[in-house]
Design an enzyme around this catalytic site. Structure first.
Site, mmCIF file in Angstrom:
data_model
loop_
_atom_site.group_PDB
_atom_site.id
_atom_site.type_symbol
_atom_site.label_atom_id
_atom_site.label_comp_id
_atom_site.label_asym_id
_atom_site.label_seq_id
_atom_site.Cartn_x
_atom_site.Cartn_y
_atom_site.Cartn_z
ATOM 1 N N CYS A 77 1.261 7.197 4.100
ATOM 2 C CA CYS A 77 0.260 7.764 3.476
ATOM 3 C C CYS A 77 -0.389 8.412 4.994
ATOM 4 O O CYS A 77 -0.890 9.880 3.966
ATOM 5 C CB CYS A 77 -0.952 6.758 3.795
ATOM 6 N N HIS A 132 -7.628 7.031 4.560
ATOM 7 C CA HIS A 132 -6.515 7.236 5.300
ATOM 8 C C HIS A 132 -6.515 8.367 6.622
ATOM 9 O O HIS A 132 -5.143 8.663 6.724
ATOM 10 C CB HIS A 132 -5.090 6.748 4.903
#
Length: 295
Positions: A77, A132
């Site tokens: 991610c 993130h």
């Protein structure tokens, strides 16, 4: 359309710079980047004929440019998102692993994001969805070039996302005392419930995953409309929770592929709604890019 390309990541800032250098008579184009999470090649009907849940995305592929050899800058991610927004690989931008709930850092503050470049060029910039790239202090998206942010700070499986009496995933609290006891237990959870942010304010905690896609669609539509009303070009970065687990769909399951197929349909409907709004308010001058990545 396809998965996030290393070449595209490195070339995108150059392309943007070239478009911004066009004569004023051409106008500044709007940019919408929709990033799906953990989407597979066969999840799209444009790639796999047996898939019937993505008519809007299939139409997007048919009407636009479809990339069939498209690769992510990273398989996780945080590094893939850092590369997308900076045009630099993790070895250069400093993000080589996923940030955890307990991480105090994020995308290094000396890195320039695409949003910062576009905002300096007069764009209205918005980020909706999974960030993130750091959630403390100036690592928060509101300090990385985005005028507006609505979303979750990390993945939807990081932190308890349950409502009272319903755990998804199961996350009973760990004992308050006794570090050794907590380390020996595998069925308890020490972290806070997953929050939903609007700019720097938590507006929901824990997140209700079943309504998250609808909220993203609403906020994305409002952002496009506000930018259009202001007369400014816009950059929207929409990072979806789909198809990252846990999957949660509010509508009755109408797919023969169960909840996964229903989640695909929900993602497709969201993209279709964004495209309709962009077509209505983008003045025919909007570039929409749908991509997928792991994480």
């Amino acid at each position: 359309m396809g998965t996030l390309s290393l070449l595209a990541v490195l070339v995108l800032p150059v392309v943007v710079a070239g478009l911004l250098a066009l004569p004023a008579a051409y106008g500044q184009p709007n940019f919408i980047v929709i990033l799906a999470d953990d989407v597979g090649w066969g999840d799209l009907g444009a790639n796999w004929a047996e898939t019937k849940e993505t008519p809007h995305l299939d139409e997007l592929a048919a009407q636009g440019m479809r990339f069939v050899d498209f690769h992510s800058a990273a398989s996780t991610c945080s590094p893939s998102r850092a590369s997308l927004l900076t045009g630099r690989l993790g070895a250069r931008n400093g993000v080589t692993h996923n940030f955890a709930i307990t991480s105090v850092g994020g995308l290094p503050l000396n890195e320039t994001t695409l949003a910062e470049v576009l905002r300096e060029a007069g764009y209205s910039t918005g980020a909706i969805g999974k960030w993130h790239l750091g959630h403390h202090g100036h690592h928060h998206p509101s300090f990385r070039g985005f005028d507006y942010y609505f979303g979750i700070p990390y993945s939807n499986d990081m932190g308890c996302t349950d409502t009272p009496g319903y755990n998804l995933p199961p996350c009973p609290s760990c004992p308050r005392h006794g570090v050794a006891a907590r380390k020996n237990r595998k069925d308890c959870y020490t972290e806070v419930a997953l929050p939903l942010f609007e700019n720097v304010t938590i507006v929901q905690q824990p997140v209700n995953l079943s309504s998250l896609a609808a909220l993203y669609a609403e906020e994305a539509s409002r952002f496009i409309q506000r930018a259009s009303d202001s007369g400014r070009p816009f950059f929207l970065y929409l990072a979806l929770a789909h198809m990252h687990v846990p999957l949660e769909v509010p509508l009755p399951d109408t797919s023969d592929r169960g909840i996964y197929g229903a989640s695909l349909s929900e993602m497709d409907a969201l993209v279709g709604q964004i495209k309709r709004v962009a077509d209505s308010h983008g003045k025919g001058n909007t570039l929409l890019w749908f991509a997928g990545t792991a994480g």
